[in-house]
Write a protein that holds these residues in place. Structure first.
Motif, PDB file in Angstrom:
ATOM      1  N   ALA A 145      -0.586   3.523 -10.725  1.00 46.15           N
ATOM      2  CA  ALA A 145       0.518   3.045  -9.896  1.00 46.15           C
ATOM      3  C   ALA A 145       0.509   1.521  -9.823  1.00 46.15           C
ATOM      4  O   ALA A 145       1.546   0.868  -9.920  1.00 46.15           O
ATOM      5  N   LYS A 146      -0.682   0.957  -9.640  1.00 51.89           N
ATOM      6  CA  LYS A 146      -0.794  -0.502  -9.606  1.00 51.89           C
ATOM      7  C   LYS A 146      -0.278  -1.098 -10.912  1.00 51.89           C
ATOM      8  O   LYS A 146       0.497  -2.073 -10.901  1.00 51.89           O
ATOM      9  N   ILE A 156       2.346   1.709  -3.479  1.00 52.00           N
ATOM     10  CA  ILE A 156       1.353   2.216  -4.437  1.00 52.00           C
ATOM     11  C   ILE A 156       1.154   3.720  -4.262  1.00 52.00           C
ATOM     12  O   ILE A 156       1.087   4.474  -5.246  1.00 52.00           O
ATOM     13  N   PHE A 161      -3.782   6.036  -8.545  1.00 50.53           N
ATOM     14  CA  PHE A 161      -3.521   4.803  -7.799  1.00 50.53           C
ATOM     15  C   PHE A 161      -3.682   3.584  -8.701  1.00 50.53           C
ATOM     16  O   PHE A 161      -2.963   2.594  -8.562  1.00 50.53           O
ATOM     17  N   GLU A 179       0.832  -1.199   0.000  1.00 49.82           N
ATOM     18  CA  GLU A 179       0.000   0.000   0.000  1.00 49.82           C
ATOM     19  C   GLU A 179       0.874   1.260   0.000  1.00 49.82           C
ATOM     20  O   GLU A 179       0.612   2.214  -0.747  1.00 49.82           O
TER      21      GLU A 179
END
Length: 373
Positions: free
Chosen positions: A100-101, A37, A97, A34
């Motif tokens: 980013a993943k 990310i 996000f 987390e």
């Protein structure tokens, strides 16, 4: 208003996940994921908004990854991206996000294919992979892209490539376990040294609940007191353990501890017996360690182990009434068992196939009959 969307469904494979559960010590990996990310999302935002020197205030507010369930298929944690907004729609930063993943998955895919990874993740953020997957074992993989064209499979090999792809990282953090003695302890520096049977010295921190056990082993070093230590170790690019980052468990070992004795025997060189004597094969010794640990009845006394000139092992048990031995051929994976009763001269002999579980249990039965008589 809170929005929740399925974000990741990685598949964990390996013996530990066959019952569709995840050990608690692996959950901290997802906390580190987390964090990664979030940092990659910030990096992507700044790359796409070159006029900005920093991300907007509240960029990460109301954004979190949450584990909602564990599904079948070895073990498949279902991870949700949870966002909150004061308006009618989720904040726009959610898209970063998701990007980013995608970048993280592509970096793992690149590591799997031995390609450049820093075009997906900046050099300074690769350090996060020293926290993600650090407790993975040899047979374990986290597949972040099941069913896709990507090979985003994090295992010991790909993780090492990701960590060492950084120009500032020279060691990989891996869960490990070693046996050895403690020849040095420094209370002022709060450090101690573990010495392996091969003579390597490894530095660790002297702190926490393990201090009394460490000092007990140190104070009885001259008596060759051995310890078993497990924790997070730092390994160099050649897979050599350099130091311990932290210790999870430490215990004093029985003087006849079988894995410890076999590590000693593994260091015997060819000609160890007055110019004769065959060196033992480490793979064969590892096989026997696993066999012994998994099959030998722990309620029984441990044997004394001696090397044989032909590269095998002679196991002998101490008994007032019997002479007991097992001559082990590591190549053929057989054992010749013999027990001689001192008073009656009765002899019990058997050739055991050590790859056969019933033969291993026969050894336990014979020894139980002698020591529990």
């Amino acid at each position: 208003m809170v929005y929740s969307n399925e974000f990741l469904t990685p598949r964990l494979t390996g013996k530990r996940f066959d019952d569709h559960t995840i050990p608690l010590d692996l959950l901290e990996d997802f906390a580190a994921l987390e964090e990664l990310i979030i940092e990659v999302a910030k990096w992507i935002y700044l790359n796409e908004n070159s006029d900005r020197k920093r991300v907007p205030r509240g960029f990460t507010n109301g954004v979190a990854l949450k584990l909602s369930s564990i599904e079948n298929g070895s073990a498949v944690p279902k991870i949700m991206l949870v966002t909150s907004s004061q308006g009618l729609f989720p904040d726009y930063n959610e898209e970063y996000f998701k990007k980013a993943k995608d970048n993280i998955l592509r970096s793992i895919d690149a590591a799997s294919k031995e390609e450049e990874v820093t075009k997906y993740i900046p050099d300074n953020l690769l350090v996060y992979f020293n926290r993600i997957g650090k407790r993975l074992r040899d047979d374990e993989t986290i597949d972040f892209s099941p069913g896709s064209n990507l090979q985003a499979q994090l295992n010991k090999t790909t993780r090492k490539r990701l960590v060492l792809a950084s120009s500032n990282i020279y060691e990989v953090t891996i869960e490990t376990m070693i046996r050895g003695t403690i020849p040095e302890a420094d209370k002022s520096k709060k450090t101690f040294t573990i010495m392996t049977y091969g003579g390597q010295r490894i530095l660790a921190k002297l702190q926490g609940v393990h201090v009394p056990t460490i000092l007990e082993a140190f104070n009885s070093y001259e008596s060759k007191t051995r310890v078993l230590i497990s924790g997070l170790g730092h390994f160099d690019k050649n897979d050599k353990l350099v130091s311990f980052e932290s210790i999870d468990h430490i215990s004093l070992l029985d003087p006849l501890d079988v894995p410890s004795r076999l590590e000693e025997l593994a260091n015997l060189e060819a000609g160890w017996l007055n110019g004769e004597g065959i060196a033992m094969n480490r793979e064969d010794l590892n096989w026997f360690v696993e066999l012994f640990e998994n099959n030998y009845n722990p309620a029984l006394p441990l044997p004394h182990l001696y090397p044989t000139p032909l590269g095998g092992i002679q196991a002998e048990w101490s008994s007032e009434a019997y002479d007991i031995s097992l001559n082990i051929d590591l190549t053929e994976k057989t054992g010749f068992y013999q027990s001689l009763h001192h008073s009656s001269d009765d002899v019990n002999e058997a050739t055991l196939d050590l790859t056969n579980e019933s033969d291993s249990q026969l050894l336990n039965q014979n020894l139980t009959g002698i020591f529990n008589a």
